[in-house]
Design an enzyme around this catalytic site. Sequence first.
Site, PDB file in Angstrom:
ATOM      1  N   CYS A  56      -3.612   1.175   9.403  1.00  0.00           N
ATOM      2  CA  CYS A  56      -4.953   0.576   9.345  1.00  0.00           C
ATOM      3  C   CYS A  56      -5.479   0.272  10.747  1.00  0.00           C
ATOM      4  CB  CYS A  56      -4.926  -0.691   8.507  1.00  0.00           C
ATOM      5  SG  CYS A  56      -3.653  -1.856   9.045  1.00  0.00           S
ATOM      6  N   GLY A  89      -6.781  -6.513   4.757  1.00  0.00           N
ATOM      7  CA  GLY A  89      -7.667  -5.480   4.249  1.00  0.00           C
ATOM      8  C   GLY A  89      -7.874  -4.281   5.159  1.00  0.00           C
ATOM      9  N   GLY A 143      -6.683  -1.970   0.380  1.00  0.00           N
ATOM     10  CA  GLY A 143      -8.120  -1.773   0.574  1.00  0.00           C
ATOM     11  C   GLY A 143      -8.948  -2.946   0.065  1.00  0.00           C
ATOM     12  N   GLU A 185     -13.619   5.060   6.630  1.00  0.00           N
ATOM     13  CA  GLU A 185     -12.200   5.001   7.036  1.00  0.00           C
ATOM     14  C   GLU A 185     -11.480   6.165   6.347  1.00  0.00           C
ATOM     15  OE1 GLU A 185      -9.767   2.140   5.016  1.00  0.00           O
ATOM     16  OE2 GLU A 185      -8.426   1.845   6.721  1.00  0.00           O
ATOM     17  N   PRO A 228       0.803  -1.237   0.000  1.00  0.00           N
ATOM     18  CA  PRO A 228       0.000   0.000   0.000  1.00  0.00           C
ATOM     19  C   PRO A 228       0.833   1.283   0.000  1.00  0.00           C
ATOM     20  CG  PRO A 228       0.185  -0.826   2.231  1.00  0.00           C
ATOM     21  CD  PRO A 228       1.024  -1.740   1.368  1.00  0.00           C
ATOM     22  N   THR A 286       0.263   3.641   2.068  1.00  0.00           N
ATOM     23  CA  THR A 286       0.286   4.146   3.442  1.00  0.00           C
ATOM     24  C   THR A 286       1.476   3.611   4.241  1.00  0.00           C
ATOM     25  OG1 THR A 286      -1.309   2.396   3.862  1.00  0.00           O
ATOM     26  CG2 THR A 286      -2.175   4.614   3.627  1.00  0.00           C
ATOM     27  N   ASN A 287       1.931   2.387   3.936  1.00  0.00           N
ATOM     28  CA  ASN A 287       3.107   1.803   4.598  1.00  0.00           C
ATOM     29  C   ASN A 287       4.029   1.203   3.545  1.00  0.00           C
ATOM     30  OD1 ASN A 287       1.830   2.118   7.129  1.00  0.00           O
ATOM     31  ND2 ASN A 287       0.956   0.074   7.060  1.00  0.00           N
TER      32      ASN A 287
END
Length: 473
Positions: A279, A246, A228, A368, A145, A147-148
């Site tokens: 997450c 997820g 996601g 989210e 992802p 995000t990380n």
Amino acid sequence: MEIDESVIERLVRQAVKEVACDNKIDCEPVKKVEKNYGIYKTMEEAVEASAVAQKKLLFSTMAQRQAYVDVIRKTVLKKENMEMISLLSVEETGIGKYEHKIIKNTLAANKTPGTEDLVTEAKTGDHGLTVIEYCPFGVIGAITPTTNPTETIINNSISMIAGGNTVVFSPHPRATKVSHLLVSLLNKALEEAGAPSDLITTVEAPSIENTNILMEHPKVRMIVATGGPSIVKKVMSTGKKAIGAGAGNPPVVVDETADVEKAAKDIIDGCSFDNNVPCIAEKEVFAVDQICDYLIHCMKQNGAYEMKDPEMIAKLDALVSNEKGKPKVSFVGKSAQYILGQLGINVDDSIRVIIMEVNKDHHLVVEEMMMPILPIVRTEDVDQAIEYAYVAEHGNRHTAMMHSRNVEKLSKMAKLLETTIFVKNAPSYAGIGAGGEGHTTFTIAGPTGEGLTSARSFCRKRKCVMADALHIR
Ligand code: NAD
């Protein structure tokens, strides 16, 4: 943490240029290179190279495998590498906070288990000795992802190689440069330490098409998706062994028995960590009426900015959401100071989270958002708070937090929500080993049930039977 930003920036720019030029990434003019250090023009080439490497790894000793894991840890923890990947990650994706990327990358390097995770089972009796061992799957395709980006590559690489697998990464296109940089740093260090080339590979231009090629390639035995709902659903319908990590929407419940001052600090610390992109991070709060005002007061003492005007809350929601009600990419992982600034509200960087009281069905509760906006819902009692938390979590069964001293209610919430991670009286990140017991992972596989993944999650269990001998009782 004391960091001279300008020095780091100069260092990173220089180092990124050097590594990038060595690897033909974003470098003009492109230098002729001898080695690609794991980055291939096509996905087919990346998978073929990985398959060759996996055959070699299969015949390495366990001590060699562990040595390769140690090389990954050491390479990531080397000061200039750590600073480079953390800074480039924030710069390229526009997501998160440099200081927190350092913490997350360090956590991934230090607390992802190695080969010790592969515990052999043995059965002995009159019919001899049987061992059941965790064995490699083969070539693994791993989708990561935005995000990380680096945390997931570090964590997955350690776990997968410890399990005897090689890995082909398909990073998010918006994290291409930092993923390339990390893959080349790791491959270079592994090769120099005598490991087979290409234990970790990736493709020059990550894209959905390339992810599809990866998933369909016959030499890829397992697909792991960290992201996601759309990508998790997709990997689960490939017909191959799939691990899906997820989305979540972690709720927090605070009841009247909680240490409210500590709860407020823990919630703000967890919610603001890496600007709320993990997450597992606190995404909405359900607080019992009896302590709700005091909780809000204590949150404000810990860096929360309270928004009270309903019109302003609506304006904020409209600012950060797209037409489908999803978070706008340009606001994901941005700081509270930045978001407020876009509304003409100027605060200093001691403000870490934007809080507001809303009802349980509010868009900011249900969605989210992955930014430091924390809606608070007042409830009549703890049972109502748990009920609302259950609904807000949407059955993701991902992560939830509760601040309470009532063991019965703590157990009730844990049982009802069935989340992979349930944190009691601490910030969310205690659930991934930062201030809590247990190993870390950045691939939390709720949908497919592996939970906090580690080397054994990426292995096949195989049985070896010696009949009528080798038992010694
Ligand atoms: P994302 O789903 O947009 O992207 C994740 C990866 O999947 C990327 O590499 C992307 O390119 C790829 N992808 C997405 N849709 C695809 C499709 N239809 N076909 C092929 N590839 C596709 O997610 P993101 O914004 O990068 O990350 C945030 C999401 O990931 C959040 O929902 C968060 O909760 C979740 N997440 C979960 C975990 C976990 O361990 N469970 C960890 C980190 C992030």
